[in-house]
Design a protein around this motif. Structure first.
Motif, PDB file in Angstrom:
ATOM      1  N   THR A 122      23.486 -20.987  11.271  1.00 17.88           N
ATOM      2  CA  THR A 122      24.690 -20.614  10.518  1.00 17.88           C
ATOM      3  C   THR A 122      25.025 -19.131  10.621  1.00 17.88           C
ATOM      4  OG1 THR A 122      23.477 -20.186   8.459  1.00 17.88           O
ATOM      5  CG2 THR A 122      24.342 -22.441   8.794  1.00 17.88           C
ATOM      6  N   GLY A 123      24.017 -18.293  10.885  1.00 15.52           N
ATOM      7  CA  GLY A 123      24.239 -16.847  10.870  1.00 15.52           C
ATOM      8  C   GLY A 123      24.381 -16.312   9.458  1.00 15.52           C
ATOM      9  N   MET A 124      23.869 -17.060   8.480  1.00 18.25           N
ATOM     10  CA  MET A 124      23.964 -16.681   7.071  1.00 18.25           C
ATOM     11  C   MET A 124      22.562 -16.466   6.515  1.00 18.25           C
ATOM     12  SD  MET A 124      26.824 -19.428   5.849  1.00 18.25           S
ATOM     13  CE  MET A 124      28.142 -19.912   6.954  1.00 18.25           C
ATOM     14  N   GLU A 125      22.484 -15.829   5.357  1.00 16.48           N
ATOM     15  CA  GLU A 125      21.205 -15.582   4.707  1.00 16.48           C
ATOM     16  C   GLU A 125      20.766 -16.800   3.897  1.00 16.48           C
ATOM     17  OE1 GLU A 125      21.479 -12.107   2.238  1.00 16.48           O
ATOM     18  OE2 GLU A 125      21.966 -10.807   3.940  1.00 16.48           O
ATOM     19  N   TYR A 126      19.468 -17.044   3.900  1.00 15.32           N
ATOM     20  CA  TYR A 126      18.920 -18.108   3.083  1.00 15.32           C
ATOM     21  C   TYR A 126      19.182 -17.780   1.617  1.00 15.32           C
ATOM     22  CZ  TYR A 126      15.775 -21.699   1.420  1.00 15.32           C
ATOM     23  OH  TYR A 126      15.260 -22.808   0.804  1.00 15.32           O
ATOM     24  N   GLY A 127      19.688 -18.731   0.862  1.00  9.12           N
ATOM     25  CA  GLY A 127      20.049 -18.500  -0.529  1.00  9.12           C
ATOM     26  C   GLY A 127      21.503 -18.108  -0.696  1.00  9.12           C
ATOM     27  N   GLY A 128      22.208 -17.937   0.431  1.00  9.38           N
ATOM     28  CA  GLY A 128      23.617 -17.573   0.363  1.00  9.38           C
ATOM     29  C   GLY A 128      24.483 -18.430   1.265  1.00  9.38           C
ATOM     30  N   ILE A 129      23.897 -19.492   1.827  1.00 12.78           N
ATOM     31  CA  ILE A 129      24.633 -20.338   2.768  1.00 12.78           C
ATOM     32  C   ILE A 129      25.850 -20.931   2.074  1.00 12.78           C
ATOM     33  CG2 ILE A 129      24.521 -22.439   4.170  1.00 12.78           C
ATOM     34  CD1 ILE A 129      21.656 -21.634   4.888  1.00 12.78           C
TER      35      ILE A 129
END
Length: 186
Positions: A122-129
């Protein structure tokens, strides 16, 4: 600007905060989708230390629990094929991975994707998907209860900050499919 839900001290159109978003989320916000103008996507700046749902609602108010949605990445497997998808359910619910998700993906087995896969793909941070800015071609399964909400609080792609979007705008995201009873226990 005042956020339409919650009592956030720092809210403004997400298009004015592209630098606080991950690249895929910033591109999606900037471009808008399904007739949703970027100005209708609101960013609220929050402490990354309380990004997880329980800590977040304890700090910002229990009423946000019913107006927040969690986005999780799942992996459906059939034979040697793996299909990644995102699921969005209200925070007080759990994703019906072994029922609704498995059936919708036509998978023999479905499970939550490993953290490394979810973050890497996703290219996103874990906990902020977030459902905003998912990879092209991914199915986005959204519980019907999310779509019914006027305003929904979701991740922003980072642990710092959240997005506030209408339920109807979430249903208009690329790849979105509204699934009855995707969320259970809520």
């Amino acid at each position: 600007m005042r956020a339409p839900i919650g009592s956030f001290e720092d809210a403004c159109p997400a298009a004015e905060r592209l630098g606080l978003l991950t690249a895929p989320v910033a591109r999606a916000v900037e471009g808008g989708w399904g007739g949703v103008p970027a100005e209708q996507i609101i960013h609220v700046d929050t402490d990354p230390e309380i990004a997880d749902t329980a800590a977040f609602v304890a700090h910002h108010g229990a009423d946000l629990l019913r107006r927040s949605a969690n986005c999780v990445v799942v992996a459906g497997k059939r034979g040697g094929e793996v299909t990644l998808a995102a699921c969005l359910v209200l925070s007080h619910s759990r994703v019906d991975v072994n029922g609704a998700v498995r059936k919708h993906l036509g998978a023999r087995k479905a499970s939550f994707a490993p953290m490394e896969t979810a973050v890497g793909e996703t290219g996103m941070e874990y906990g902020g998907i977030t459902p905003v800015g998912l990879p092209d071609g991914w199915p986005l399964l959204i519980d019907a209860a999310v779509v019914d909400e006027e305003w929904v609080l979701v991740g922003s792609g980072t642990r710092r900050g959240k997005l506030i979007i209408t339920g109807k705008a979430l249903a208009a995201l690329p790849g979105a499919v509204v699934v009855e009873s995707l969320g259970t226990g809520g």
